[in-house]
Structure formats: C-alpha cells, structure tokens
Design a protein around this motif. Structure first.
Motif, short mmCIF file in Angstrom:
data_model
loop_
_atom_site.label_atom_id
_atom_site.label_comp_id
_atom_site.label_asym_id
_atom_site.label_seq_id
_atom_site.Cartn_x
_atom_site.Cartn_y
_atom_site.Cartn_z
N ALA A 63 2.35 11.99 -8.33
CA ALA A 63 1.31 11.19 -7.66
C ALA A 63 -0.06 11.71 -8.10
CB ALA A 63 1.48 11.27 -6.15
N TYR A 120 0.84 -1.20 0.00
CA TYR A 120 0.00 0.00 0.00
C TYR A 120 0.87 1.25 0.00
CZ TYR A 120 -3.08 3.66 1.86
OH TYR A 120 -3.77 4.83 2.07
N TYR A 121 1.98 1.20 0.72
CA TYR A 121 2.85 2.35 0.89
C TYR A 121 3.81 2.56 -0.27
CZ TYR A 121 1.49 2.73 5.79
OH TYR A 121 0.79 2.91 6.95
N PHE A 141 -1.52 -0.82 -4.08
CA PHE A 141 -0.84 0.46 -3.87
C PHE A 141 -1.88 1.57 -3.73
CE2 PHE A 141 1.63 4.04 -5.96
CZ PHE A 141 2.42 4.30 -4.86
N SER A 142 -1.60 2.52 -2.87
CA SER A 142 -2.56 3.57 -2.51
C SER A 142 -3.13 4.31 -3.72
CB SER A 142 -1.91 4.57 -1.55
OG SER A 142 -0.74 5.13 -2.13
N LEU A 143 -2.30 4.59 -4.72
CA LEU A 143 -2.78 5.34 -5.88
C LEU A 143 -3.85 4.57 -6.64
CD1 LEU A 143 -1.72 8.11 -7.29
CD2 LEU A 143 -0.93 6.57 -9.08
N THR A 148 -1.40 9.78 -2.07
CA THR A 148 -0.12 9.10 -2.25
C THR A 148 1.01 10.12 -2.23
OG1 THR A 148 -1.17 7.37 -3.58
CG2 THR A 148 1.22 7.57 -3.76
#
Length: 307
Positions: free
Chosen positions: A95, A49-50, A76-78, A84
C-alpha cells in the motif's frame, strides 16, 4: 434545465439494512439493489473507497438496475492519498502510493473495475474525495493534473475536505483549476460550527455535471465516531433551504446529482424521498431515469469510508 437525480451514498449500509426500509423478500444483495433502484435513479458506491471495485460486481449492478440508473463510484483510498490497509491491496502489492509501479497497477485495476459501467453509460461519476490535509498548492495541483490525465473522458467529481479551497481569496482559483481539468466541483451541506467546516458554496466547474452531497449537520463531525459524525435527520425546512439552489445548479449543467450521506438507520433514504418531493417535477424519478440519464451524461466512454 438539466436532470436532477436524487439518491443516497450507500444502499448496503448496515444501519439502513437493519432499519426495516427494505421489505421482506428484498433483503439479499440482489433484492436490496433492485428495491433501491425502484425508488431512486442514482446511488453512490462507497465500498470502492475500501476495496478496488471488481468487473464482476459492476456487471451485476448493471443487470440488477433499470436502463439509465447510474452509479457514482468513490475512488479507492490509495488514489486520493488516504491511508490504505495492506489487507485490501491486490496480492503482492504494498500500500505504497509513492511507488509508481504500484500506483499504475492500482489505477489499471480500478479502471477495469468500473469499465462495465462506463461501457453502457451507467457511470454517473467517479468521486475523488480528498483528505483534510490535501490543501491548495503546487503539490495538490500536480496531483489533480495526474488524476485528470488518468481519468481522461470519465465523468469526475471532486470534493475537498480542507476549507481553504473554497475560502474567499482562493475560490476563484479552485474553480478555474477544476474547470481546466473538466472536473465537477462537489458542493456539501454540513455543520458550519467547526474550523474544518466546508462552506456551502455551489460552484459550477463542468457543463456536464454538478454534485451536492448532504453530510448531515452533526456537531461531532470532527471528533465523534462514524455514527456520531453522520447522525442527523434533516427536517423539511433544512431541505427546503436548498431547493432554489439545486434548481439554479440544474439550470447550469446537464445533470445534477443530489446525494445524502447521513446514513444512520433510514435517515438518508427518508431525506432523499423528501427532497424528491420538494423538487417536484424537476427531479428525475426512477421510472424515467433511463432516457434522462442516458441522454445527458450518457455518452461517456458495500461499505463505508470517512465519507
């Protein structure tokens, strides 16, 4: 009856490493994962995720775990619409999920990062945990359709953080939407005292997979620090409430993943150990995870987030 794999949502959480659960001589990166995989047959990779997962790390994870051990990798967060940081983006890429070229490149890198797991049948699922502001509607349905297109052939699990997805008058449409895309619905256990609480429903939307994530029952879920939100030690009675429901879920799918996210000190691993004991022979242990995991969801060709 499908296989039930019990584990936790991290094996590298700082609080777990500092708790003393890992024995002496098994506290480096390789030793921790090898020790964890001797206790449980599944783990969630929260670190993805980070930062985008790397092919190198995925290959190392495969090498350090027994055949059949599976990894549920958090998107992944994006890719789920979360904020992000530019610092974790590949060089030269902003991002900005609104830029289609950026989004295509991030998807390509994420796909490459999990490829070593997919190639050997060790990708248990990719978890798309959507933010609280991701609510039912046309835009969300379009987003899910694009996600399904990009992950075609992958085992995908979806966790919603907006309670409207599972309210009484919406739940049927949510089930149908996920089923249409072949995505497994994630059931959650959490405090039920907040307006944002997700009800503990257990919908089955994929014959291959179901996922249940135990977040703990802290009343600080909506307001406290990460440690406050996840600080909960499940007692045996709380876990026993779930055993009939887990067995029912396992009767409807090929594989059920039960993951503990109350990662404060060793609370998650202790809860996973207790749940494994309560489930008895129904739970797939690390010794026989190879045949079970590879046979059921196998032909599918760290470290903390808001979790």
């Amino acid at each position: 009856m499908g296989d039930i794999l019990v584990g936790t949502c991290s094996w590298t959480d700082r609080a777990l490493v500092g708790s003393g659960w890992y024995p002496a001589g098994r506290r480096d990166a390789e030793g921790r994962l090898r020790h964890y995989a001797e206790q449980f047959p599944v783990v969630e990779v929260d670190s993805a995720y980070y930062a985008l997962p790397s092919e190198r790390n995925s290959r190392l994870w495969v090498e350090r775990t027994p055949d059949g051990f599976v990894f549920d990798v958090k998107a992944f967060s994006l890719l789920t619409g979360h904020p992000t940081r530019g610092a974790v983006m590949p060089p030269g890429l902003p991002a900005d999920a609104r830029d289609p070229d950026v989004l295509d490149e991030v998807w390509a890198r994420f796909t490459a990062g999990v490829a070593p797991l997919r190639e050997v049948g060790r990708l248990g699922s990719v978890l798309f945990q959507f933010p609280p502001w991701f609510r039912p509607g046309t835009r969300a349905e379009t987003f899910l359709a694009d996600t399904a297109r990009r992950t075609h052939g992958w085992p995908v699990a979806v966790e919603f953080r907006h309670p409207q997805w599972w309210c009484e008058d919406q739940a049927g449409r949510t089930r149908a939407l996920l089923a249409r895309h072949g995505m497994a619905a994630v059931a959650v256990d959490m405090t039920q005292t907040l307006p944002s609480s997700i009800p503990p429903v257990t919908p089955v939307t994929s014959p291959r997979l179901s996922v249940v994530r135990f977040h703990g029952r802290s009343p600080a879920w909506g307001s406290g620090s990460k440690e406050d939100r996840f600080r909960h030690t499940y007692d045996e009675a709380e876990l026993a409430e779930w055993t009939p429901r887990l067995l029912d879920l396992a009767g409807q799918v090929e594989q059920l993943h039960v993951l503990f996210n109350n990662c404060c000190a060793d609370a998650a691993v202790r809860a996973a150990e207790t749940m494994t004991r309560l489930l008895g022979p129904a739970a797939t242990g690390p010794a026989n995870a190879g045949s079970a995991a590879a046979g059921s969801v196998g032909a599918r060709t760290g470290d903390r987030a808001d979790r």
